[in-house]
Design a protein around this motif. Structure first.
Motif, PDB file in Angstrom:
ATOM      1  N   GLU A  75       0.835  -1.200   0.000  1.00 21.52           N
ATOM      2  CA  GLU A  75       0.000   0.000   0.000  1.00 21.52           C
ATOM      3  C   GLU A  75       0.875   1.258   0.000  1.00 21.52           C
ATOM      4  N   ILE A  76       0.395   2.289  -0.704  1.00 26.72           N
ATOM      5  CA  ILE A  76       1.162   3.527  -0.843  1.00 26.72           C
ATOM      6  C   ILE A  76       0.333   4.708  -0.361  1.00 26.72           C
ATOM      7  N   GLY A  77       0.977   5.592   0.396  1.00 27.32           N
ATOM      8  CA  GLY A  77       0.358   6.835   0.826  1.00 27.32           C
ATOM      9  C   GLY A  77       1.258   7.999   0.503  1.00 27.32           C
ATOM     10  N   VAL A  78       0.657   9.140   0.220  1.00 23.68           N
ATOM     11  CA  VAL A  78       1.400  10.335  -0.179  1.00 23.68           C
ATOM     12  C   VAL A  78       0.935  11.519   0.667  1.00 23.68           C
ATOM     13  N   ALA A  79       1.839  12.435   0.938  1.00 22.72           N
ATOM     14  CA  ALA A  79       1.498  13.683   1.618  1.00 22.72           C
ATOM     15  C   ALA A  79       2.394  14.792   1.078  1.00 22.72           C
ATOM     16  N   TYR A  80       1.963  16.023   1.300  1.00 18.59           N
ATOM     17  CA  TYR A  80       2.701  17.194   0.835  1.00 18.59           C
ATOM     18  C   TYR A  80       3.827  17.527   1.799  1.00 18.59           C
ATOM     19  N   VAL A  81       4.904  18.081   1.294  1.00 25.20           N
ATOM     20  CA  VAL A  81       6.026  18.525   2.111  1.00 25.20           C
ATOM     21  C   VAL A  81       6.001  20.052   2.192  1.00 25.20           C
ATOM     22  N   LEU A  82       5.816  20.580   3.382  1.00 30.01           N
ATOM     23  CA  LEU A  82       5.825  22.036   3.579  1.00 30.01           C
ATOM     24  C   LEU A  82       7.271  22.500   3.726  1.00 30.01           C
ATOM     25  N   LYS A  83       7.977  22.539   2.611  1.00 29.13           N
ATOM     26  CA  LYS A  83       9.423  22.810   2.659  1.00 29.13           C
ATOM     27  C   LYS A  83       9.750  24.175   3.248  1.00 29.13           C
ATOM     28  N   ASN A  84       8.853  25.153   3.068  1.00 26.75           N
ATOM     29  CA  ASN A  84       9.114  26.496   3.588  1.00 26.75           C
ATOM     30  C   ASN A  84       8.910  26.598   5.095  1.00 26.75           C
ATOM     31  N   GLU A  85       8.323  25.550   5.693  1.00 27.78           N
ATOM     32  CA  GLU A  85       8.047  25.596   7.122  1.00 27.78           C
ATOM     33  C   GLU A  85       8.857  24.581   7.920  1.00 27.78           C
ATOM     34  N   ILE A  86       9.802  23.919   7.253  1.00 34.96           N
ATOM     35  CA  ILE A  86      10.693  22.996   7.942  1.00 34.96           C
ATOM     36  C   ILE A  86      11.906  23.782   8.420  1.00 34.96           C
ATOM     37  N   THR A  87      12.064  23.899   9.719  1.00 34.67           N
ATOM     38  CA  THR A  87      13.157  24.678  10.283  1.00 34.67           C
ATOM     39  C   THR A  87      14.421  23.839  10.379  1.00 34.67           C
ATOM     40  N   CYS A  88      15.539  24.488  10.585  1.00 33.77           N
ATOM     41  CA  CYS A  88      16.839  23.825  10.654  1.00 33.77           C
ATOM     42  C   CYS A  88      16.825  22.729  11.715  1.00 33.77           C
ATOM     43  N   GLY A  89      17.246  21.523  11.326  1.00 36.59           N
ATOM     44  CA  GLY A  89      17.292  20.414  12.264  1.00 36.59           C
ATOM     45  C   GLY A  89      15.983  19.659  12.398  1.00 36.59           C
ATOM     46  N   CYS A  90      14.916  20.250  11.883  1.00 39.36           N
ATOM     47  CA  CYS A  90      13.583  19.667  12.045  1.00 39.36           C
ATOM     48  C   CYS A  90      13.402  18.420  11.201  1.00 39.36           C
ATOM     49  N   ALA A  91      14.170  18.335  10.096  1.00 42.41           N
ATOM     50  CA  ALA A  91      13.914  17.278   9.128  1.00 42.41           C
ATOM     51  C   ALA A  91      14.671  15.989   9.409  1.00 42.41           C
ATOM     52  N   SER A  92      15.456  15.943  10.480  1.00 42.12           N
ATOM     53  CA  SER A  92      16.270  14.758  10.736  1.00 42.12           C
ATOM     54  C   SER A  92      15.400  13.551  11.061  1.00 42.12           C
ATOM     55  N   LEU A  93      15.772  12.395  10.485  1.00 40.66           N
ATOM     56  CA  LEU A  93      15.077  11.135  10.734  1.00 40.66           C
ATOM     57  C   LEU A  93      15.935  10.277  11.656  1.00 40.66           C
ATOM     58  N   PRO A  94      15.394   9.210  12.228  1.00 34.26           N
ATOM     59  CA  PRO A  94      16.198   8.337  13.088  1.00 34.26           C
ATOM     60  C   PRO A  94      17.435   7.823  12.356  1.00 34.26           C
ATOM     61  N   ASP A  95      18.507   7.602  13.110  1.00 38.46           N
ATOM     62  CA  ASP A  95      19.767   7.174  12.495  1.00 38.46           C
ATOM     63  C   ASP A  95      19.585   5.917  11.656  1.00 38.46           C
ATOM     64  N   GLY A  96      18.719   5.038  12.100  1.00 37.82           N
ATOM     65  CA  GLY A  96      18.504   3.793  11.366  1.00 37.82           C
ATOM     66  C   GLY A  96      17.468   3.891  10.269  1.00 37.82           C
ATOM     67  N   GLY A  97      16.935   5.099  10.043  1.00 38.24           N
ATOM     68  CA  GLY A  97      15.884   5.260   9.059  1.00 38.24           C
ATOM     69  C   GLY A  97      14.554   4.740   9.564  1.00 38.24           C
ATOM     70  N   VAL A  98      13.574   4.646   8.682  1.00 37.50           N
ATOM     71  CA  VAL A  98      12.237   4.208   9.090  1.00 37.50           C
ATOM     72  C   VAL A  98      11.831   2.882   8.466  1.00 37.50           C
ATOM     73  N   ASN A  99      12.612   2.377   7.520  1.00 38.95           N
ATOM     74  CA  ASN A  99      12.269   1.096   6.910  1.00 38.95           C
ATOM     75  C   ASN A  99      12.249  -0.003   7.969  1.00 38.95           C
ATOM     76  N   GLY A 100      11.187  -0.781   7.973  1.00 37.78           N
ATOM     77  CA  GLY A 100      11.029  -1.843   8.951  1.00 37.78           C
ATOM     78  C   GLY A 100      10.315  -1.412  10.220  1.00 37.78           C
ATOM     79  N   MET A 101      10.093  -0.118  10.391  1.00 34.12           N
ATOM     80  CA  MET A 101       9.409   0.383  11.585  1.00 34.12           C
ATOM     81  C   MET A 101       7.939  -0.006  11.558  1.00 34.12           C
ATOM     82  N   ASP A 102       7.359  -0.220  12.734  1.00 33.07           N
ATOM     83  CA  ASP A 102       5.925  -0.467  12.823  1.00 33.07           C
ATOM     84  C   ASP A 102       5.163   0.741  12.285  1.00 33.07           C
ATOM     85  N   ALA A 103       4.171   0.493  11.458  1.00 35.14           N
ATOM     86  CA  ALA A 103       3.396   1.590  10.867  1.00 35.14           C
ATOM     87  C   ALA A 103       2.697   2.405  11.943  1.00 35.14           C
TER      88      ALA A 103
END
Length: 246
Positions: A36-64
């Motif tokens: 299954e695929i889901g899409v959402a918009y990215v509010l690039k103008n409202e992402i502040t410095c440091g806000c966009a960081s993801l977990p070091d291991g990424g999100v693949n395999g994470m519980d939905a």
């Protein structure tokens, strides 16, 4: 509002995991382990410095369920987008009483209508403008020909129809905007981010959800185009626009 979306999505998230994520500068997409695929918009103008960081291991395999809950943790539009995309992927589109149609075709506009639009949704604005008496557009990122956000409180109560970008869920302006629309005959929530969970919007005044579903067989094309700064217009061929009347 995001809490209600999460609660309605939760039964369909249990037991599912994230297979892949693609984050572009316009959109992001999530694939669950069932395809299954889901899409959402990215509010690039409202992402502040440091806000966009993801977990070091990424999100693949994470519980939905865990990934979706990110949208409830603070004012972070990227986390909110990722969480909503996960919920959108899990939505039961086949069970919806939906129509394959665009937002502008989901309601009847009258020649004397005053229409408010939150977000300069240009394709919808182009269709509506010749049909109505007045079109009032608000947009944070676009100042040309639009009204400032500060005037929403005065102008939205005058509107017969209101079209609200679902990105308002990402920057937490949805509830405030809706509170100004008590006189509106129709309130349409539209855009790639729109969560297709009608029960979550009961009592809000929203009359139409206008969102999209995505076909799993086109996952590679969707991810590839989004990774190259693709917008909704450029990927909608791999899915379809749906409207649901509440």
């Amino acid at each position: 509002m995001l809490q209600k979306v999460y609660e309605n999505a939760l039964p369909r998230l249990k037991g599912k995991k994230i297979r892949g994520v693609c984050i572009g500068i316009e959109l992001l997409a999530v694939e669950l382990d069932g395809g299954e695929i889901g899409v959402a918009y990215v509010l690039k103008n409202e992402i502040t410095c440091g806000c966009a960081s993801l977990p070091d291991g990424g999100v693949n395999g994470m519980d939905a369920e865990e990934a979706a809950s990110w949208m409830l943790k603070g004012n972070n539009p990227l986390n909110a987008a990722l969480g909503i995309a996960v919920c959108n992927a899990a939505a039961d589109y086949d069970a919806l009483s939906s129509k394959v149609s665009d937002a502008a075709d989901a309601f009847a506009a009258r020649p004397d209508d005053v229409v408010g639009m939150i977000g300069n949704i240009k394709p919808v604005a182009k269709q509506l403008k010749p049909k109505v008496g007045r079109l009032i557009i608000f947009d944070r990122a676009d100042t040309k020909g639009v009204y400032p956000e500060e005037q929403q409180k005065d102008l939205l109560p005058q509107c017969d129809l209101v079209v609200v970008t679902s990105s308002s869920l990402l920057n937490e302006t949805f509830s405030r905007v809706i509170s100004y629309c008590q006189q509106a005959r129709e309130i349409v929530l539209t855009g790639a981010t729109t969560p297709m969970y009608p029960e979550a919007f009961e009592g809000t005044g929203v009359t139409v959800l206008a969102g999209s579903r995505w076909f799993p067989q086109h996952k590679d094309a969707i991810f590839n185009r989004i990774s190259q700064a693709g917008c909704l217009r450029q990927i909608i061929q791999y899915g379809e626009k749906l409207t649901v009347r509440l």
